[in-house]
Design a protein around this motif. Structure first.
Motif, mmCIF file in Angstrom:
data_model
loop_
_atom_site.group_PDB
_atom_site.id
_atom_site.type_symbol
_atom_site.label_atom_id
_atom_site.label_comp_id
_atom_site.label_asym_id
_atom_site.label_seq_id
_atom_site.Cartn_x
_atom_site.Cartn_y
_atom_site.Cartn_z
ATOM 1 N N GLY A 95 0.815 -1.205 0.000
ATOM 2 C CA GLY A 95 0.000 0.000 0.000
ATOM 3 C C GLY A 95 0.851 1.258 0.000
ATOM 4 N N GLU A 96 0.182 2.391 0.210
ATOM 5 C CA GLU A 96 0.847 3.680 0.227
ATOM 6 C C GLU A 96 0.440 4.437 1.479
ATOM 7 O OE1 GLU A 96 -0.089 5.754 -3.323
ATOM 8 O OE2 GLU A 96 0.610 4.166 -4.656
ATOM 9 N N LYS A 97 1.365 5.239 1.981
ATOM 10 C CA LYS A 97 1.070 6.047 3.152
ATOM 11 C C LYS A 97 1.454 7.490 2.864
ATOM 12 C CE LYS A 97 5.501 4.848 5.316
ATOM 13 N NZ LYS A 97 6.163 4.094 6.397
ATOM 14 N N GLU A 98 0.833 8.371 3.601
ATOM 15 C CA GLU A 98 1.027 9.798 3.395
ATOM 16 C C GLU A 98 1.755 10.399 4.590
ATOM 17 O OE1 GLU A 98 -1.720 13.830 2.725
ATOM 18 O OE2 GLU A 98 -2.641 11.846 2.903
ATOM 19 N N LEU A 99 2.788 11.174 4.321
ATOM 20 C CA LEU A 99 3.487 11.886 5.382
ATOM 21 C C LEU A 99 2.624 13.061 5.830
ATOM 22 C CD1 LEU A 99 6.300 12.139 6.890
ATOM 23 C CD2 LEU A 99 6.825 13.888 5.170
ATOM 24 N N CYS A 100 2.364 13.148 7.138
ATOM 25 C CA CYS A 100 1.452 14.171 7.648
ATOM 26 C C CYS A 100 2.165 15.364 8.267
ATOM 27 C CB CYS A 100 0.507 13.560 8.689
ATOM 28 S SG CYS A 100 -0.562 12.287 8.013
ATOM 29 N N GLY A 101 3.443 15.248 8.508
ATOM 30 C CA GLY A 101 4.218 16.341 9.081
ATOM 31 C C GLY A 101 5.686 16.000 9.011
ATOM 32 N N HIS A 102 6.538 17.006 9.066
ATOM 33 C CA HIS A 102 7.968 16.756 8.964
ATOM 34 C C HIS A 102 8.475 15.970 10.165
ATOM 35 C CE1 HIS A 102 8.727 18.812 5.281
ATOM 36 N NE2 HIS A 102 8.223 19.940 5.716
ATOM 37 N N CYS A 103 9.532 15.204 9.908
ATOM 38 C CA CYS A 103 10.082 14.338 10.947
ATOM 39 C C CYS A 103 10.907 15.147 11.943
ATOM 40 C CB CYS A 103 10.945 13.250 10.323
ATOM 41 S SG CYS A 103 12.395 13.881 9.443
ATOM 42 N N CYS A 104 11.247 14.501 13.047
ATOM 43 C CA CYS A 104 12.155 15.101 14.023
ATOM 44 C C CYS A 104 13.058 14.009 14.573
ATOM 45 C CB CYS A 104 11.395 15.812 15.148
ATOM 46 S SG CYS A 104 10.506 14.729 16.269
ATOM 47 N N ALA A 105 14.255 14.392 14.961
ATOM 48 C CA ALA A 105 15.218 13.453 15.518
ATOM 49 C C ALA A 105 15.376 13.707 17.017
ATOM 50 C CB ALA A 105 16.565 13.603 14.826
#
Length: 366
Positions: free
Chosen positions: A350-360
């Motif tokens: 399937g496919e997924k959508e990024l909803c916000g920028h990542c953080c480390a």
């Protein structure tokens, strides 16, 4: 699912570097599944779905929020709540905006516990957010769904007090701006911006404001407007700091423009970083690092860890069955020669959508 504590959150203290390891956290959703958070481990190139964002009912997703880390905790701040609805055609999905949130949640990655934090003073989405001295700063964004206009308001959160306080307003109304802590100062860069005249009336949009930045003046407690710091009429996608340098890879319409740019603060311009070209980030997907095939990129976000920039990218794989890959490319900002490392992609159904920028963040080694 992790529990949601009703007690005020206690501040998270950073762990000593000798006992920590780095992780990158991202929030995703699908057409039918609300936001979850995945953890990427750079040491073994593995992803792990660790939790879901609480308080979201079926077909409701959160977008336009900010996710930052302090110590071993992640904060989910504000955002735009949407409802996913099915269209008339098969597999047709569209979004309906529901509301703008003031809600702030904290996730303790060590204890797997969610907590409610004090709410934002102003609801907002698509706003600038950064951390400085273990406090969270937010500025700009949109506060109403009915009005395509940004806000000049800014505020700061102290985890030790669980309290938001207003900062002085910026000089401009702006949204889709980005924030970065650089040289000990809060910078709010770019965005769709409008100026105000001496009567506090909003004037028309101008490229001059959209390519500007605002820097918070601690001594005089006001925002200083810097012309041309971004230089483009289109808002930046991300700007991150690595040591004394700022890096960007594109704008909100084209997250990867083929190379990385670094900001020259003396000349107030962005310059291409030598050796930062990477064709495989432009549009491809792959079944192996050595066998790249053309495809469509679904998302791209980056996070700095030490001197390295981690680019997390998702691609749709060709074929009748819906499949995607999760690719990670690492750029070493301190390298003199070949600075890129591409890790073996991970295939997903399937496919997924990024909803916000990542953080480390750093966390204790388990």
């Amino acid at each position: 699912m992790a529990s949601l504590s009703s007690q005020p959150p206690s501040p998270c203290s950073p762990y000593p570097s000798s006992t920590t390891s780095n992780r990158i956290y991202s929030s995703f959703c699908t057409a039918k599944i609300s936001n979850w958070i995945e953890c990427y481990n750079p040491s073994n190139n593995l992803w792990d779905r660790i939790t879901t964002i609480p308080g979201l009912i079926e077909n409701r997703v959160l977008k336009g929020f900010s996710m930052v880390s302090i110590g071993h905790c992640i904060y989910i701040i504000g955002g735009r709540l949407c409802q996913k609805l099915s269209g008339h055609e098969p597999d047709e999905i569209f979004e309906v905006n529901v509301e703008v949130l003031q809600r702030v949640l904290r996730y303790d990655v060590v204890n797997d516990v969610w907590s409610k934090c004090a709410s934002l003073r102003v609801p907002r989405f698509d706003f600038a957010c950064t951390v400085c001295d273990d406090k969270i700063y937010v500025a700009g964004g949109q506060s109403k769904l009915s009005c395509a206009r940004g806000t000049a308001s800014a505020e700061v959160y102290d985890p030790a007090l669980d309290e938001w306080k207003f900062l002085p307003n910026m000089n401009t109304l702006r949204y889709k701006c980005v924030a970065v802590t650089w040289q000990g100062k809060i910078h709010v860069v770019g965005g769709f911006a409008e100026n105000r005249d001496s009567d506090r009336k909003v004037t028309s949009w101008r490229a001059m404001e959209r390519s500007s930045a605002e820097v918070y003046d601690w001594e005089n407690t006001k925002w200083e407007l810097i012309r041309g710091m971004w230089q483009l009429d289109v808002p930046p996608n991300q700007i991150v700091a690595v040591g004394d340098q700022l890096f960007s890879s594109g704008d909100c319409l084209n997250a990867w423009k083929g190379h990385i740019d670094a900001f020259d603060g003396n000349l107030n311009i962005w310059n291409e970083v030598d050796g930062s070209h990477l064709e495989t980030l432009s549009s491809p997907i792959s079944t192996s690092v050595a066998n790249w095939q053309p495809g469509k990129r679904l998302y791209l976000t980056m996070a700095p860890i030490g001197a390295q920039l981690y680019f997390l990218a998702g691609y749709r794989m060709p074929g009748e069955i819906s499949r995607s890959t999760c690719n990670v490319h690492v750029f070493d900002t301190s390298a003199d020669g070949d600075a890129w490392t591409s890790l073996e992609p991970i295939e997903e159904e399937g496919e997924k959508e990024l909803c916000g920028h990542c953080c480390a963040l750093s966390q204790p080694q388990m």
